[in-house]
Design an enzyme around this catalytic site. Structure first.
Site, PDB file in Angstrom:
ATOM      1  N   HIS A  44       0.824  -1.206   0.000  1.00 47.13           N
ATOM      2  CA  HIS A  44       0.000   0.000   0.000  1.00 47.13           C
ATOM      3  C   HIS A  44       0.863   1.262   0.000  1.00 47.13           C
ATOM      4  O   HIS A  44       1.623   1.502   0.937  1.00 47.13           O
ATOM      5  CB  HIS A  44      -0.859  -0.043   1.281  1.00 47.13           C
ATOM      6  CG  HIS A  44      -1.763   1.117   1.473  1.00 47.13           C
ATOM      7  ND1 HIS A  44      -1.658   1.961   2.561  1.00 47.13           N
ATOM      8  CD2 HIS A  44      -2.808   1.572   0.740  1.00 47.13           C
ATOM      9  CE1 HIS A  44      -2.606   2.867   2.492  1.00 47.13           C
ATOM     10  NE2 HIS A  44      -3.313   2.659   1.404  1.00 47.13           N
ATOM     11  N   ARG A  45       0.772   2.030  -1.057  1.00 43.57           N
ATOM     12  CA  ARG A  45       1.613   3.230  -1.264  1.00 43.57           C
ATOM     13  C   ARG A  45       3.095   2.844  -1.236  1.00 43.57           C
ATOM     14  O   ARG A  45       3.940   3.600  -0.756  1.00 43.57           O
ATOM     15  CB  ARG A  45       1.316   4.304  -0.219  1.00 43.57           C
ATOM     16  CG  ARG A  45      -0.162   4.619  -0.025  1.00 43.57           C
ATOM     17  CD  ARG A  45      -0.422   5.664   1.058  1.00 43.57           C
ATOM     18  NE  ARG A  45      -1.819   5.655   1.474  1.00 43.57           N
ATOM     19  CZ  ARG A  45      -2.304   6.296   2.530  1.00 43.57           C
ATOM     20  NH1 ARG A  45      -1.510   7.052   3.268  1.00 43.57           N
ATOM     21  NH2 ARG A  45      -3.579   6.220   2.861  1.00 43.57           N
ATOM     22  N   GLU A  71       0.789  -0.351  -4.703  1.00 40.54           N
ATOM     23  CA  GLU A  71      -0.395   0.485  -4.883  1.00 40.54           C
ATOM     24  C   GLU A  71       0.087   1.928  -4.909  1.00 40.54           C
ATOM     25  O   GLU A  71       0.938   2.321  -4.101  1.00 40.54           O
ATOM     26  CB  GLU A  71      -1.377   0.271  -3.727  1.00 40.54           C
ATOM     27  CG  GLU A  71      -2.724   0.938  -3.922  1.00 40.54           C
ATOM     28  CD  GLU A  71      -2.942   2.206  -3.125  1.00 40.54           C
ATOM     29  OE1 GLU A  71      -4.017   2.790  -3.233  1.00 40.54           O
ATOM     30  OE2 GLU A  71      -2.014   2.651  -2.409  1.00 40.54           O
ATOM     31  N   ASP A  73      -1.129   6.212  -5.538  1.00 44.70           N
ATOM     32  CA  ASP A  73      -2.220   7.190  -5.607  1.00 44.70           C
ATOM     33  C   ASP A  73      -1.848   8.233  -6.647  1.00 44.70           C
ATOM     34  O   ASP A  73      -0.841   8.929  -6.489  1.00 44.70           O
ATOM     35  CB  ASP A  73      -2.399   7.871  -4.247  1.00 44.70           C
ATOM     36  CG  ASP A  73      -2.804   6.881  -3.168  1.00 44.70           C
ATOM     37  OD1 ASP A  73      -3.920   6.364  -3.244  1.00 44.70           O
ATOM     38  OD2 ASP A  73      -1.977   6.623  -2.265  1.00 44.70           O
ATOM     39  N   HIS A  86      -0.791  10.792  -1.943  1.00 48.07           N
ATOM     40  CA  HIS A  86      -2.098  10.371  -1.420  1.00 48.07           C
ATOM     41  C   HIS A  86      -3.035  11.531  -1.116  1.00 48.07           C
ATOM     42  O   HIS A  86      -4.169  11.574  -1.586  1.00 48.07           O
ATOM     43  CB  HIS A  86      -1.909   9.521  -0.164  1.00 48.07           C
ATOM     44  CG  HIS A  86      -3.214   9.105   0.439  1.00 48.07           C
ATOM     45  ND1 HIS A  86      -3.904   9.873   1.365  1.00 48.07           N
ATOM     46  CD2 HIS A  86      -3.997   8.024   0.214  1.00 48.07           C
ATOM     47  CE1 HIS A  86      -5.030   9.275   1.692  1.00 48.07           C
ATOM     48  NE2 HIS A  86      -5.114   8.150   1.009  1.00 48.07           N
ATOM     49  N   GLU A 145      -4.447   3.794  -8.155  1.00 49.21           N
ATOM     50  CA  GLU A 145      -5.675   4.428  -7.656  1.00 49.21           C
ATOM     51  C   GLU A 145      -5.793   5.830  -8.234  1.00 49.21           C
ATOM     52  O   GLU A 145      -4.886   6.657  -8.086  1.00 49.21           O
ATOM     53  CB  GLU A 145      -5.692   4.505  -6.116  1.00 49.21           C
ATOM     54  CG  GLU A 145      -7.001   5.168  -5.663  1.00 49.21           C
ATOM     55  CD  GLU A 145      -7.175   5.340  -4.161  1.00 49.21           C
ATOM     56  OE1 GLU A 145      -6.425   4.709  -3.383  1.00 49.21           O
ATOM     57  OE2 GLU A 145      -8.067   6.125  -3.786  1.00 49.21           O
ATOM     58  N   LYS A 147      -6.944   9.039  -7.546  1.00 52.04           N
ATOM     59  CA  LYS A 147      -7.286   9.663  -6.249  1.00 52.04           C
ATOM     60  C   LYS A 147      -8.002  10.999  -6.482  1.00 52.04           C
ATOM     61  O   LYS A 147      -7.464  11.872  -7.160  1.00 52.04           O
ATOM     62  CB  LYS A 147      -5.979   9.859  -5.452  1.00 52.04           C
ATOM     63  CG  LYS A 147      -6.158  10.505  -4.100  1.00 52.04           C
ATOM     64  CD  LYS A 147      -7.070   9.716  -3.183  1.00 52.04           C
ATOM     65  CE  LYS A 147      -6.395   8.552  -2.491  1.00 52.04           C
ATOM     66  NZ  LYS A 147      -7.363   7.757  -1.691  1.00 52.04           N
ATOM     67  N   ASP A 271       0.429  -2.028   4.419  1.00 56.18           N
ATOM     68  CA  ASP A 271       1.655  -1.230   4.575  1.00 56.18           C
ATOM     69  C   ASP A 271       2.854  -2.134   4.840  1.00 56.18           C
ATOM     70  O   ASP A 271       4.002  -1.682   4.740  1.00 56.18           O
ATOM     71  CB  ASP A 271       1.517  -0.277   5.769  1.00 56.18           C
ATOM     72  CG  ASP A 271       0.478   0.818   5.553  1.00 56.18           C
ATOM     73  OD1 ASP A 271      -0.083   0.914   4.441  1.00 56.18           O
ATOM     74  OD2 ASP A 271       0.234   1.591   6.509  1.00 56.18           O
TER      75      ASP A 271
HETATM   76  O1  G3P Z   1      -5.855   0.672  -2.240  1.00 53.58           O
HETATM   77  C1  G3P Z   1      -6.780   0.965  -1.257  1.00 53.58           C
HETATM   78  C2  G3P Z   1      -6.436   2.105  -0.390  1.00 53.58           C
HETATM   79  O2  G3P Z   1      -5.291   2.750  -0.852  1.00 53.58           O
HETATM   80  C3  G3P Z   1      -7.547   3.062  -0.284  1.00 53.58           C
HETATM   81  O3  G3P Z   1      -7.369   3.989   0.732  1.00 53.58           O
HETATM   82  O4  G3P Z   1      -6.933   6.247   1.537  1.00 53.58           O
HETATM   83  O5  G3P Z   1      -5.108   4.598   1.474  1.00 53.58           O
HETATM   84  O6  G3P Z   1      -5.959   5.579  -0.627  1.00 53.58           O
HETATM   85  P1  G3P Z   1      -6.291   5.139   0.770  1.00 53.58           P
HETATM   86 CA    CA Z   2      -4.638   4.478  -2.187  1.00 49.25          CA
END
Ligand code: G3P
Ligand code: CA
Length: 283
Positions: A44-45, A71, A73, A86, A145, A147, A271
Site C-alpha cells: 500500500h503506497r 499500490e 495514488d 495520497h 488508484e 485519487k 503497509d
Molecule cells: O488501495 C486501497 C487504499 O489505498 C484506499 O485507501 O486512503 O489509502 O488511498 P487510501
Molecule cells: Ca490508495
C-alpha cells in the site's frame, strides 16, 4: 455486519496473543506460511510501513520484499502532469503546504517527500506516474488508484495515454489494475482501457452493499476492494459469486492479515508486505 467482524477480530486478537506463531501453524485454525502465500500481496503506497509512502524508496522496498503489486495514488499537477501522492494537499507528506493541483511539476518535485518519515529519507521526491510505470513494469504489478479524480478532469485519459504509449493496454495484462472510490471514474477508465482490470473501492458506507449493487459493479469492474472492517466470509462469497475478486485495505497488523485470509479474500492491501509471509523485512 460490522459488529460481527469487530467481535470476531477482538476474540481472535486475544486468542492469538496467547500463543507463539509455531503453535498457531500446528493448530489447524491459523493459516500456514505456505497457505498464506497464496494471498496476493499489495504494498500500500509502496512498503509504506518501512519507507515514506508513494516514493521510489517505498516502491523499491516493496520489490525487495517480493510483494506482488505496489499500490500508488495518482493525482495531477497544475500543468497537467501525473504524480503519486495520497493527500490532495502536500502538507502531511512533504515540507510544503497547499493543494497538489496548485503546484507545477517542477515546483512539486522540489519538495522533500521523505523527511517527515525519517531523516534518512531526506530529499525523496514526489515521483511522476510515468517514472513509476517505466521503473516498475515487468518487475512488480501496479495497482493504480485514481485519487480524487473529480478534482482533475481528464485524469482517466492521461493515465490511459501513458499506458497505451507503452503498449500496456493489451489483453491479459494482469500486472496493471486501475481502481478508485469514484465509481464513475472507474467506469470512464474501463471504457478507455477495456482490457485492463479495474476495481471499485468501497469505504465503510458500503457495509450493507446489496447483491444488486455488486452485480452493477461487476458489469465494469474485476475487483471489489473494501475497507477491511466491512469484510465477512459472507461478503467474500457474494463478491466471488459475481465473478469479482476482493482485496481489502488497509492491513496494518499480522492478526488482520491472518483473519482476512481465513475469510477467503484473494489478496490484501497492506503497509507491511511481510504479513503475507513472503520475506522477513530487513531494515
Ligand atoms: O488501495 C486501497 C487504499 O489505498 C484506499 O485507501 O486512503 O489509502 O488511498 P487510501
Ligand atoms: Ca490508495
Amino acid at each position: 455486519m460490522i459488529r460481527k467482524v469487530t467481535i470476531f477480530s477482538l476474540t481472535a486478537m486475544i486468542f492469538m496473543s496467547m500463543f507463539t506463531a509455531p503453535v498457531f501453524a500446528a493448530s489447524g485454525d491459523t493459516p500456514t506460511i505456505q497457505q498464506q502465500q497464496q494471498m496476493v500481496n499489495v504494498a500500500h503506497r509502496g512498503a509504506s510501513g518501512h519507507a515514506p509512502e508513494n516514493t521510489i524508496v517505498a516502491f523499491d522496498k516493496a520489490v525487495e520484499m517480493k510483494a506482488d503489486y505496489i499500490e500508488i495514488d495518482v493525482q495531477m499537477t497544475q500543468d497537467g502532469k501525473l504524480v503519486a501522492i495520497h493527500d490532495t494537499t502536500v502538507d502531511r507528506t512533504t515540507n510544503g503546504t497547499g493543494s497538489v493541483g496548485d503546484y507545477t511539476l517542477d515546483e512539486i518535485q522540489q519538495l522533500d517527500a521523505g523527511s517527515w518519515f525519517g531523516e534518512e529519507f531526506a530529499g525523496e521526491q514526489i515521483p511522476t506516474f510515468e517514472e513509476i510505470i517505466d521503473r516498475y513494469q515487468g518487475k512488480i504489478g501496479i495497482l493504480i488508484e485514481l485519487k480524487s479524480p473529480a478534482l482533475y478532469p481528464g485524469i482517466e485519459e492521461k493515465v490511459a495515454e501513458v499506458l497505451m504509449q507503452r503498449n500496456m493496454h493489451k489483453p491479459n495484462n494482469d500486472k496493471i489494475i486501475i481502481q478508485s472510490f469514484n465509481h464513475e471514474s472507474v467506469q470512464r477508465s474501463k471504457e478507455l482501457l477495456p482490457n485492463i482490470s479495474h476495481g471499485v473501492l468501497a469505504g465503510l458506507t458500503w457495509a450493507d452493499v446489496t447483491d444488486e449493487q455488486l452485480a452493477q459493479f461487476a458489469a465494469y469492474a474485476d475487483f471489489f476492494n473494501p475497507n477491511m472492517n466491512i469484510v465477512t466470509d459472507e461478503l467474500v462469497d457474494r463478491v466471488h459469486t459475481t465473478g469479482m475478486m476482493i482485496y481489502p485495505y488497509t492491513v496494518r497488523a499480522q492478526e488482520q492479515a491472518d483473519n482476512l485470509f481465513q475469510l477467503g479474500v484473494d489478496g490484501i492491501i497492506t503497509d507491511f508486505p511481510e504479513y503475507v509471509y513472503k520475506h522477513p523485512v530487513k531494515n
